[in-house]
Design a protein around this motif. Sequence first.
Motif, PDB file in Angstrom:
ATOM      1  N   ALA A   4    -140.234  -7.910  93.338  1.00  0.00           N
ATOM      2  CA  ALA A   4    -139.637  -9.182  92.922  1.00  0.00           C
ATOM      3  C   ALA A   4    -138.731  -9.653  94.055  1.00  0.00           C
ATOM      4  O   ALA A   4    -137.896  -8.888  94.547  1.00  0.00           O
ATOM      5  CB  ALA A   4    -138.825  -8.998  91.648  1.00  0.00           C
ATOM      6  N   SER A   5    -138.907 -10.911  94.482  1.00  0.00           N
ATOM      7  CA  SER A   5    -138.073 -11.429  95.565  1.00  0.00           C
ATOM      8  C   SER A   5    -137.644 -12.861  95.271  1.00  0.00           C
ATOM      9  O   SER A   5    -138.338 -13.603  94.562  1.00  0.00           O
ATOM     10  CB  SER A   5    -138.803 -11.344  96.907  1.00  0.00           C
ATOM     11  N   LEU A  56    -128.770 -14.261  89.477  1.00  0.00           N
ATOM     12  CA  LEU A  56    -129.028 -13.686  90.802  1.00  0.00           C
ATOM     13  C   LEU A  56    -128.145 -14.387  91.820  1.00  0.00           C
ATOM     14  O   LEU A  56    -128.007 -15.618  91.792  1.00  0.00           O
ATOM     15  CB  LEU A  56    -130.496 -13.858  91.187  1.00  0.00           C
ATOM     16  N   VAL A  57    -127.570 -13.612  92.722  1.00  0.00           N
ATOM     17  CA  VAL A  57    -126.749 -14.153  93.802  1.00  0.00           C
ATOM     18  C   VAL A  57    -127.232 -13.525  95.105  1.00  0.00           C
ATOM     19  O   VAL A  57    -127.146 -12.311  95.288  1.00  0.00           O
ATOM     20  CB  VAL A  57    -125.245 -13.854  93.587  1.00  0.00           C
ATOM     21  N   ARG A  62    -126.971 -19.078  94.082  1.00  0.00           N
ATOM     22  CA  ARG A  62    -126.988 -18.569  92.716  1.00  0.00           C
ATOM     23  C   ARG A  62    -128.212 -19.090  91.968  1.00  0.00           C
ATOM     24  O   ARG A  62    -128.557 -20.254  92.091  1.00  0.00           O
ATOM     25  CB  ARG A  62    -125.710 -18.980  91.983  1.00  0.00           C
ATOM     26  N   ASN A  63    -128.817 -18.224  91.196  1.00  0.00           N
ATOM     27  CA  ASN A  63    -129.953 -18.573  90.356  1.00  0.00           C
ATOM     28  C   ASN A  63    -129.581 -18.135  88.930  1.00  0.00           C
ATOM     29  O   ASN A  63    -129.840 -17.000  88.524  1.00  0.00           O
ATOM     30  CB  ASN A  63    -131.218 -17.860  90.851  1.00  0.00           C
ATOM     31  N   PRO A  64    -128.946 -19.042  88.168  1.00  0.00           N
ATOM     32  CA  PRO A  64    -128.421 -18.674  86.853  1.00  0.00           C
ATOM     33  C   PRO A  64    -129.487 -18.162  85.881  1.00  0.00           C
ATOM     34  O   PRO A  64    -130.549 -18.763  85.736  1.00  0.00           O
ATOM     35  CB  PRO A  64    -127.800 -19.977  86.331  1.00  0.00           C
ATOM     36  N   GLY A  89    -138.226 -19.091  89.672  1.00  0.00           N
ATOM     37  CA  GLY A  89    -138.467 -19.076  91.110  1.00  0.00           C
ATOM     38  C   GLY A  89    -138.524 -17.699  91.751  1.00  0.00           C
ATOM     39  O   GLY A  89    -138.786 -17.583  92.943  1.00  0.00           O
ATOM     40  N   VAL A  90    -138.296 -16.658  90.971  1.00  0.00           N
ATOM     41  CA  VAL A  90    -138.429 -15.295  91.506  1.00  0.00           C
ATOM     42  C   VAL A  90    -139.916 -14.995  91.605  1.00  0.00           C
ATOM     43  O   VAL A  90    -140.661 -15.190  90.651  1.00  0.00           O
ATOM     44  CB  VAL A  90    -137.721 -14.272  90.600  1.00  0.00           C
TER      45      VAL A  90
END
Length: 93
Positions: A4-5, A56-57, A62-64, A89-90
């Motif tokens: 996962a990226s 994710l940070v 940041r990806n809430p 978007g991951v």
Amino acid sequence: MPTASWNGAVIAQSDDTVVVEGNHYFPAESVDPAVLEDSATQTICPWKGTASYKTLVVDGARNPDAAWFYPDPKSAAAEIKGRFAFWKGVTVA
């Protein structure tokens, strides 16, 4: 090996994922804890139970609520306890 990226960083990588409804659930120990930030968001799935989320940070971006997990899943979803899945978007490849 499923990876996962997001935002140019590897978030999780493991040969031991569980696929449920098309989502790879990665073991918690395979997820980089440095990119996870607590979130108060929760949702309810009728058959899996209550999901909790992490933001994710990566490099200041940041990806809430892009990661979710079931701390105490219902018995029908017991195999995903202690595992994280991703969206927003991951990329999992």
